[in-house]
Write an enzyme that holds these catalytic residues in place. Structure first.
Site, PDB file in Angstrom:
ATOM      1  N   SER A 166      -8.922  22.673  12.394  1.00  0.00           N
ATOM      2  CA  SER A 166      -9.233  21.161  12.883  1.00  0.00           C
ATOM      3  C   SER A 166     -10.646  21.005  13.287  1.00  0.00           C
ATOM      4  O   SER A 166     -11.266  19.882  13.602  1.00  0.00           O
ATOM      5  CB  SER A 166      -8.199  20.955  14.013  1.00  0.00           C
ATOM      6  N   ASP A 197     -11.043  15.836  23.023  1.00  0.00           N
ATOM      7  CA  ASP A 197      -9.792  15.938  23.370  1.00  0.00           C
ATOM      8  C   ASP A 197      -9.683  17.470  23.990  1.00  0.00           C
ATOM      9  O   ASP A 197     -10.584  18.165  24.109  1.00  0.00           O
ATOM     10  CB  ASP A 197      -8.750  15.916  22.210  1.00  0.00           C
ATOM     11  N   HIS A 244     -11.102  20.147  21.171  1.00  0.00           N
ATOM     12  CA  HIS A 244     -12.379  19.911  20.127  1.00  0.00           C
ATOM     13  C   HIS A 244     -13.369  19.260  20.735  1.00  0.00           C
ATOM     14  O   HIS A 244     -13.183  18.094  21.796  1.00  0.00           O
ATOM     15  CB  HIS A 244     -11.599  18.954  19.035  1.00  0.00           C
TER      16      HIS A 244
END
Ligand SMILES: *[C@@H]1O[C@H](CO)[C@@H](O)[C@H](O)[C@H]1NC(C)=O
Ligand SMILES: *[C@@H]1O[C@H](CO)[C@@H](O)[C@H](O)[C@H]1NC(C)=O
Length: 350
Positions: free
Chosen positions: A36, A327, A330
């Site tokens: 991610s 978030d 990240h």
């Protein structure tokens, strides 16, 4: 036949454009593998995965809005592409193997994915490293169709940059969740790390076997310092130690590959160390908050582990550039810009 000729014309224009790019890039293209931290939109078409971020407020500072990036704006690989003189790379899922859109490279990274096939399965569908490489294989086949002769493709691939950053999910979303994953019942930590490293090395060589020669292999970042894992303002030392052990083994592999495959170039990007150094001096770079997410909060998820929640239509912090984390797992665009620059400054590119 006509179509082939046309495609070749497009290819030629593309190649000329890359040269006309001020001769800006020493690379023909860039191919990205990872999780991610690097996913630019590959998971977004899966209906059966929770590991996606293609909704606002994600992408609120990105030119085209939400893309699937777990960020308000650009991610590290976007900045690295820019720094080496390449345009923003398309995600494989967006372009598949179509035409000239793949000429500067493709991003295959998938949120939740790891080196092992099982990693992240609790999120639903993710694209493990081996499948990311199958997709590269399709891209290479398409390049062979587009370009005149295998020689040209070989030359093109040999001058392309491969960026890989993967491995933390094998701990976070596999080994450390004994309730759902078998790995910690079967292996102790060292055996598990051995398994990861052997598989990782084999996968890097598979990419090399397809004709790629220039590798930038990134350390996994200090996941213990992401808000999702911070407790009472402290980074989770257990997690950081696990990742550090993995990283030191990856470094060993990079050194070994360098001596055993002299026709290829393997660089090692010290992302762990760079991230810690950056966190240690975040205030100096203008950041005010480094232990809390700008968007969403951390909560116990139904899948067992905690997960970062930056839900659709969550209200993010107004001062995004003062937060290290977008978030709970990240970094923000502002942090990614600095991290990419620091990485670029501390790594000798292949
Ligand atoms: C750190 O992470 C590990 C692994 O997820 C977890 O077991 C532990 O409770 C966490 N907290 C501390 C303080 O180690
Ligand atoms: C990276 O290096 C350049 C050139 O030496 C310098 O101007 C810049 O401040 C450095 N960036 C960071 C984030 O250290």
């Amino acid at each position: 036949m006509k179509v082939d000729v046309w495609i070749n014309v497009v290819v030629m224009i593309g190649l000329l454009a890359s040269k006309a790019n001020g001769g800006a890039s020493k690379y023909t293209a860039m191919y990205v593998f990872g999780d991610s931290l690097s996913d630019a939109g590959n998971n977004k078409y899966f209906v059966d995965t929770s590991a996606k971020a293609n909704f606002l407020p994600n992408g609120m500072d990105f030119s085209s809005g939400p893309t699937g990036r777990f960020c308000n704006g650009k991610i590290i690989v976007d900045f690295i592409a820019e720094m080496v003189g390449l345009p923003l790379l398309p995600s494989y899922a967006d372009v598949s193997v179509k035409g000239a859109t793949i000429l500067y490279g493709v991003n295959y990274a998938s949120a939740g994915a790891g080196i092992l096939r099982d990693t992240g399965y609790r999120f639903g569908r993710v694209i493990p490293l081996e499948e990311q490489i199958s997709k590269l294989r399709k891209t290479v086949d398409e390049l062979k169709r587009q370009m005149q002769g295998n020689d040209e493709v070989s030359k093109y691939l040999a001058s392309a940059l491969v960026f890989i950053n993967i491995g933390s999910n094998d701990y976070l979303n596999n080994y450390n969740i004994p309730k759902y994953y078998q790995s910690s019942h079967i292996y102790n930590l060292h055996q598990f790390t051995d398994l990861l490293i052997n598989r990782y090395r084999q996968k890097i060589l598979e990419i090399q076997g397809l004709g790629l020669r220039k590798f930038l292999i990134s350390e996994a970042s200090p996941i213990g310092c992401a808000p999702i894992n911070i407790e009472k303002g402290e980074c989770n030392a257990t997690l950081n130690k696990m990742v550090a052990m993995f990283n030191s083994r990856v470094k060993g592999v990079v050194q070994e590959l360098r001596s055993n495959y002299p026709g290829s170039a393997f660089s090692y990007a010290p992302a762990f160390e760079v991230f810690l150094r950056f966190l240690g001096n975040a205030e100096g770079y203008g950041f005010k908050v480094k232990d809390k997410a700008c968007c969403g909060e951390v909560s116990e998820s139904e899948t067992g582990g905690t997960k970062p929640l930056c839900f659709a239509n969550s209200t993010p912090c107004p001062n995004r550039d003062e937060y290290v984390f977008w978030d709970a797992a990240h970094p923000t665009q502002a942090a990614n810009r600095i991290l990419a620059t620091l990485l670029h400054n501390t790594t000798s590119l292949p």
